[in-house]
Design a protein around this motif. Structure first.
Motif, short mmCIF file in Angstrom:
data_model
loop_
_atom_site.label_atom_id
_atom_site.label_comp_id
_atom_site.label_asym_id
_atom_site.label_seq_id
_atom_site.Cartn_x
_atom_site.Cartn_y
_atom_site.Cartn_z
N GLY A 192 0.89 -1.16 0.02
CA GLY A 192 0.24 -0.47 0.39
C GLY A 192 0.99 1.32 0.11
N ILE A 193 0.23 2.45 -0.56
CA ILE A 193 0.95 3.50 -0.21
C ILE A 193 0.25 4.73 0.30
CG2 ILE A 193 1.99 5.28 -2.06
CD1 ILE A 193 1.51 3.23 -4.64
N ILE A 194 1.04 5.60 1.09
CA ILE A 194 0.63 6.60 2.21
C ILE A 194 0.92 8.15 1.24
CG2 ILE A 194 1.17 7.85 3.65
CD1 ILE A 194 2.45 5.06 5.67
N GLN A 195 -0.23 8.75 1.41
CA GLN A 195 -0.18 9.70 0.82
C GLN A 195 -0.05 10.90 1.96
OE1 GLN A 195 0.73 11.42 -2.40
NE2 GLN A 195 1.14 9.55 -3.35
N GLY A 196 -0.79 12.66 1.44
CA GLY A 196 -0.96 13.56 2.56
C GLY A 196 0.19 14.38 2.19
N ILE A 249 4.42 -1.33 3.00
CA ILE A 249 4.09 0.44 2.96
C ILE A 249 4.81 0.92 3.04
CG2 ILE A 249 3.06 1.94 4.41
CD1 ILE A 249 1.85 0.16 6.91
N ALA A 250 4.67 2.05 1.91
CA ALA A 250 5.14 3.00 1.04
C ALA A 250 5.04 4.36 1.01
CB ALA A 250 5.27 2.63 -0.97
N ASP A 280 6.67 -2.34 13.03
CA ASP A 280 7.25 -2.74 13.00
C ASP A 280 8.12 -3.83 11.78
OD1 ASP A 280 10.06 -1.67 13.98
OD2 ASP A 280 10.31 -4.67 14.58
N ALA A 281 7.07 -4.66 11.80
CA ALA A 281 7.36 -6.03 11.20
C ALA A 281 6.98 -5.64 9.99
CB ALA A 281 6.14 -6.94 11.57
N VAL A 282 6.26 -4.93 9.50
CA VAL A 282 6.03 -4.58 8.03
C VAL A 282 7.33 -3.90 7.24
CG1 VAL A 282 4.64 -3.69 6.07
CG2 VAL A 282 3.51 -4.96 7.88
N PRO A 283 7.93 -4.25 5.76
CA PRO A 283 8.40 -3.29 5.30
C PRO A 283 8.58 -2.13 4.28
CG PRO A 283 8.36 -5.49 3.71
CD PRO A 283 7.53 -5.47 5.87
N ARG A 284 9.13 -1.57 4.26
CA ARG A 284 9.24 0.30 4.71
C ARG A 284 9.37 0.93 3.30
NH1 ARG A 284 10.67 1.66 10.75
NH2 ARG A 284 8.59 0.60 11.43
N TYR A 285 8.55 1.15 2.07
CA TYR A 285 9.89 1.58 0.80
C TYR A 285 9.26 3.46 0.76
CZ TYR A 285 9.21 1.65 -4.15
OH TYR A 285 9.09 1.83 -5.68
N SER A 296 17.25 8.28 4.94
CA SER A 296 16.42 7.83 5.39
C SER A 296 16.26 6.40 5.75
CB SER A 296 15.79 7.23 4.13
OG SER A 296 15.18 8.32 3.09
N VAL A 297 17.55 5.49 5.89
CA VAL A 297 17.71 4.48 7.05
C VAL A 297 17.79 4.64 8.31
CG1 VAL A 297 19.97 2.87 7.29
CG2 VAL A 297 19.11 2.68 5.10
N ALA A 298 18.45 5.57 8.73
CA ALA A 298 18.09 6.48 9.70
C ALA A 298 16.81 6.70 10.13
CB ALA A 298 18.93 7.74 10.12
N ARG A 299 15.58 6.85 9.20
CA ARG A 299 14.59 7.27 10.11
C ARG A 299 13.84 5.83 9.67
NH1 ARG A 299 16.94 11.61 8.56
NH2 ARG A 299 16.11 13.42 9.72
N GLY A 300 14.62 4.92 9.62
CA GLY A 300 13.53 3.20 9.15
C GLY A 300 13.00 2.90 8.67
N ILE A 301 14.07 3.42 7.17
CA ILE A 301 12.98 3.02 5.81
C ILE A 301 14.16 1.41 5.66
CG2 ILE A 301 13.18 3.64 3.74
CD1 ILE A 301 10.73 4.61 5.74
N ASP A 302 13.40 0.42 4.55
CA ASP A 302 14.19 -0.50 4.03
C ASP A 302 14.30 -1.10 2.72
OD1 ASP A 302 13.82 -1.70 7.05
OD2 ASP A 302 11.46 -1.73 6.45
#
Length: 383
Positions: free
Chosen positions: A187-191, A213-214, A240-245, A258-264
């Motif tokens: 899925g994709i987050i906007q805003g 989740i992207a 926490d358990a879902v990959p972030r893109y 971005s990695v420093a902020r938890g992106i995978d």
């Protein structure tokens, strides 16, 4: 909803390293995905892409549906076979490319009608058709929901309308995707850059139950600092358990922050686009090989990168190739840049595992400080 196992093996602060396990192979995270827009990572053989260290590549729904056509790719065995790539592949939904058409598209509640940039022919893309192209016809391991990318800058009202439409299209994408054993859907987050809308979108996407989740709506002119701020306001609302893109990002400094902020996961056309225009990315910063000062420079591009294009050809040769307009220049430089981006990700993964990521981050932030992009406009619409 089928999800791929995602193991987080080490952390340092919010940064984490792990493995996303797919039927076609493991994806080591943080991962950078070379972009294979039309079934090819420009100027490279797939063997070079794999040899550079890439575990996964990205294919483009919009471009492939127009040429050669998704149905044709399917008749020829699917995108993996067609492109000679046997590892995992992610496809984008086509939403970003359709958004970029501006005057050639017409949005409605159910989808978008647009004109091809190739021949002006009219096409229709909606959530079900996007999923059909990605999962059924191209055979992507990871498909993306169709969303509406938000302009930057935009008003709060415009961003709110966009995220609500994307949430509805997310549900329809999930319905079209159904249950699959060997494929998953993100899925994709906007805003835009509004904290309340990012939170609302994030919670909505999480509740829908995607396999990943992207963060959409970035790399659209907001600049480095706003990109970081948007990630900061979004990640706390993600499981926490879902990959972030983060989609479409970006420069090496963008990846580190971005990695420093938890992106995978990441993708960007930058390695090969820079390669075609004479820019090499190195541990010391970007190098423009067309610059006259490299005309007699016998040093390699970056001997710390384990790639023939990085260590075996002097900068003087690159300077000559680009000045002479030789095809080999963009080919070699794209190879180097692709290898450098993968070397960066490998070093990031190792540094997290060994507890030295913050030291690496500080060093690279200093080396690459001048590469931080500025907003396309000085207007700040954040609330």
């Amino acid at each position: 909803m089928t999800t791929f196992p995602f193991e987080i093996n080490a952390r340092e602060g919010k940064a984490r390293t792990g493995v996303l396990k797919t039927p076609r192979g493991d994806i080591r995270t943080p991962a950078f995905m070379p972009v294979g827009t039309a079934g090819t990572v420009k100027a490279l053989y797939m063997d070079q892409v794999k040899g550079a260290g890439a575990d996964i590549i990205l294919g483009n729904t919009y471009h492939l549906m127009l040429r050669p056509g998704a149905e044709r790719v399917n008749r020829l065995g699917g995108l993996h076979k067609f492109a000679h790539w046997d590892g995992p592949m992610l496809t984008d939904s086509g939403g970003f490319q359709v958004w970029s058409l501006a005057q050639l598209r017409k949005m409605d509640a159910d989808g978008v009608t647009f004109q091809s940039h190739i021949d002006g022919s009219t096409h229709r893309l909606d959530p079900a058709r996007s999923i059909e192209i990605q999962a059924d016809l191209l055979g992507a391991d990871i498909s993306m929901q169709l969303d509406e990318c938000t302009n930057f800058p935009c008003t709060h009202e415009e961003a709110e309308e966009s995220l609500e439409l994307s949430l509805r299209w997310g549900e329809r994408s999930l319905d079209a995707f159904g249950e699959r054993d060997t494929q998953t859907l993100f899925g994709i987050i906007q805003g835009s850059n509004f904290a309340d809308l990012r939170e609302r979108s994030a919670k909505g996407v999480v509740s829908q139950g995607f396999g990943g989740i992207a963060l959409g709506g970035l790399a659209v002119g907001e600049g480095h600092e706003q990109m970081c701020a948007t990630i900061d306001m979004t990640v706390p609302h993600l499981p926490d358990a879902v990959p972030r893109y983060v989609m479409g990002v970006g420069k090496p400094i963008d990846l580190v922050e971005s990695v420093a902020r938890g992106i995978d996961m990441f993708d960007c056309v930058l390695p090969t686009r820079s390669g075609r225009h004479g820019q090499a990315w190195t541990w010391a910063g970007p190098v423009n090989v067309k610059n006259a000062r490299f005309a007699e420079d016998l040093s390699p591009l970056d001997e710390a990168v384990d790639c023939p294009a990085s260590r075996d050809y002097p900068r003087a040769y690159y300077h000559h190739l680009f000045r002479a307009g030789e095809y080999l220049g963009p080919m070699l430089l794209s190879w180097h840049n692709t290898a450098f981006f993968q070397a960066l990700m490998q070093e990031i993964r190792a540094s997290i595992a060994e507890g030295r990521f913050e030291a690496l981050r500080a060093h690279l932030s200093e080396a690459w400080a001048s590469t931080k992009s500025k907003p396309r406009t000085g207007e700040d619409t954040a609330s």
